[in-house]
Enzyme design. Structure first.
Site, mmCIF file in Angstrom:
data_model
loop_
_atom_site.group_PDB
_atom_site.id
_atom_site.type_symbol
_atom_site.label_atom_id
_atom_site.label_comp_id
_atom_site.label_asym_id
_atom_site.label_seq_id
_atom_site.Cartn_x
_atom_site.Cartn_y
_atom_site.Cartn_z
ATOM 1 C CG HIS A 149 45.594 43.153 40.207
ATOM 2 N ND1 HIS A 149 46.349 42.591 41.193
ATOM 3 C CD2 HIS A 149 44.415 42.989 40.754
ATOM 4 C CE1 HIS A 149 45.796 42.483 42.144
ATOM 5 N NE2 HIS A 149 44.681 42.546 41.787
ATOM 6 C CD GLU B 251 40.035 37.583 45.491
ATOM 7 O OE1 GLU B 251 41.064 37.525 45.903
ATOM 8 O OE2 GLU B 251 39.611 37.739 44.420
HETATM 9 N N1 ADE Z 1 46.051 38.917 41.465
HETATM 10 C C1 ADE Z 1 45.143 39.366 40.508
HETATM 11 N N2 ADE Z 1 44.022 39.379 40.710
HETATM 12 C C2 ADE Z 1 43.922 38.870 41.896
HETATM 13 C C3 ADE Z 1 42.819 38.716 42.720
HETATM 14 N N3 ADE Z 1 41.531 38.758 42.451
HETATM 15 N N4 ADE Z 1 43.223 38.052 43.959
HETATM 16 C C4 ADE Z 1 44.500 38.036 44.311
HETATM 17 N N5 ADE Z 1 45.233 38.127 43.482
HETATM 18 C C5 ADE Z 1 45.185 38.585 42.297
HETATM 19 ZN ZN ZN Z 2 42.958 42.209 43.275
#
Ligand code: ADE
Ligand code: ZN
Length: 325
Positions: free
Chosen positions: A10, A191
């Site tokens: 990101h 995640e």
């Molecule tokens: N935005 C930045 N890092 C993130 C992550 N690990 N999971 C979801 N959105 C994000």
């Molecule tokens: Zn991410």
């Protein structure tokens, strides 16, 4: 140093805390509440991380701020051996979804990337990313921004943010719009949201890569499906361990997924937030799972094959990888 490919980064998440503090100071904004005494970002869990991330990003208000950010992030990546990187870019933060403003931010990012390619030897490509907790209507606007600006630099579309908000199918219009514009697709899933979240993203959004995806490990049939379909997982083990998705590196499923034939890759996600770098990720994988040159070559081959760039760029990066090993 081994040349590396990173597919999941990101852009704002790569901002060194000192960089954000510097911009806040220049603009007279008090951001002291998001920093620890030692200077790092301060947050207590994933929900709080997203808030701190957005607060840090709030001082990046002009295209030139994003130009400077891009340079800072690419310097750090290049110093860790990254030769090709794909960064998630968010028109939500860059102009609030206005296409005209977004074009200016994108130009500043792409122009900085072009210079960095010449003097740092790192190639950057962009993936526009909508933010799940901002909702499906916002995502449509962001998909339109992506569709309007698809080009040599901007190759992909994805979704990040709080995976526990809404369902992948809520974002189908945005993904269809991006696909019809010729953008390649990825989605954060698995995640936090379990194996079902990964299955839903693959079925409802027809993505070819999954951001994280590691919780698929809890559903053996899904793991087989992912392996068979050749879907690539953008694994970020240091991020998962730091945020507590897994208690330690040994518990991380990346090696089990690899053994089951899933195409896994390695990225940092938001490196300064998780106190990691690409070099640290590689060192930890080697120390934890005994990954050697052969495994890292396989990982790089997976990443190169799954990169959203054009074929000419892919061939050039392949040569760089060969030269460097
Ligand atoms: N935005 C930045 N890092 C993130 C992550 N690990 N999971 C979801 N959105 C994000
Ligand atoms: Zn991410």
């Amino acid at each position: 140093m081994r040349p590396k490919i990173e597919l999941h980064l990101h852009l704002e998440g790569g901002a060194p805390p000192a960089f954000i503090r510097g911009i806040a100071r220049e603009k007279g904004v008090d951001l002291s509440s998001i920093f620890r005494h030692d200077g790092g970002y301060a947050y207590k869990d994933f929900g709080h991380f997203l808030k701190v991330y957005e607060a840090a990003t709030s001082v990046l208000t002009r295209p030139e701020d994003y130009g400077r950010l891009t340079r800072a992030v690419l310097e750090e990546s290049a110093a860790n051996g990254v030769v090709y990187s794909e960064a998630f870019l968010s028109p939500d933060f860059c102009g609030g979804g206005d296409v005209g403003a977004w074009r200016e931010y994108l130009s500043a990012i792409a122009e900085t990337a072009r210079k960095a390619e010449a003097d740092l030897g790192i190639t950057l490509r962009g993936i526009v990313t909508c933010i799940r907790h901002f909702g499906p209507e916002k995502a449509k606007t962001i998909a339109r921004c992506a569709a309007e600006t698809k080009g040599d630099f901007l190759n992909g579309f994805g979704i990040a943010g709080d995976e526990m908000v809404g369902k992948p199918r809520d974002f189908r219009w945005a993904f269809d719009c991006a696909r019809e514009a010729g953008l390649r697709l990825t989605a954060h899933a698995g995640e936090w949201g379990g194996a079902d979240s990964v299955r839903d993203a693959i079925r409802d959004l027809a993505v070819e890569r999954i951001g994280h995806g590691v919780q698929a490990i809890d559903d053996p049939a899904l793991v087989d499906d992912i392996a068979e379909a050749g879907i690539t997982l953008e694994c970020c083990p240091g991020s998962n361990v730091f945020l507590g998705v897994y208690p330690d590196w040994a518990s991380h499923p990346i090696e089990k997924l690899r053994e089951k034939g899933v195409k896994v890759t390695v990225s940092t996600d938001d490196p300064p937030f998780f106190h990691t770098t690409m070099r640290t990720e590689y060192d930890r994988l080697s120390a934890t799972f005994g990954w050697d040159e052969t495994v890292f070559e396989e990982i790089e081959a997976n990443a190169l094959a799954a990169a959203f760039c054009d074929e000419e760029t892919r061939a050039r990066i392949a040569k760089t990888l060969k030269k460097g090993t």
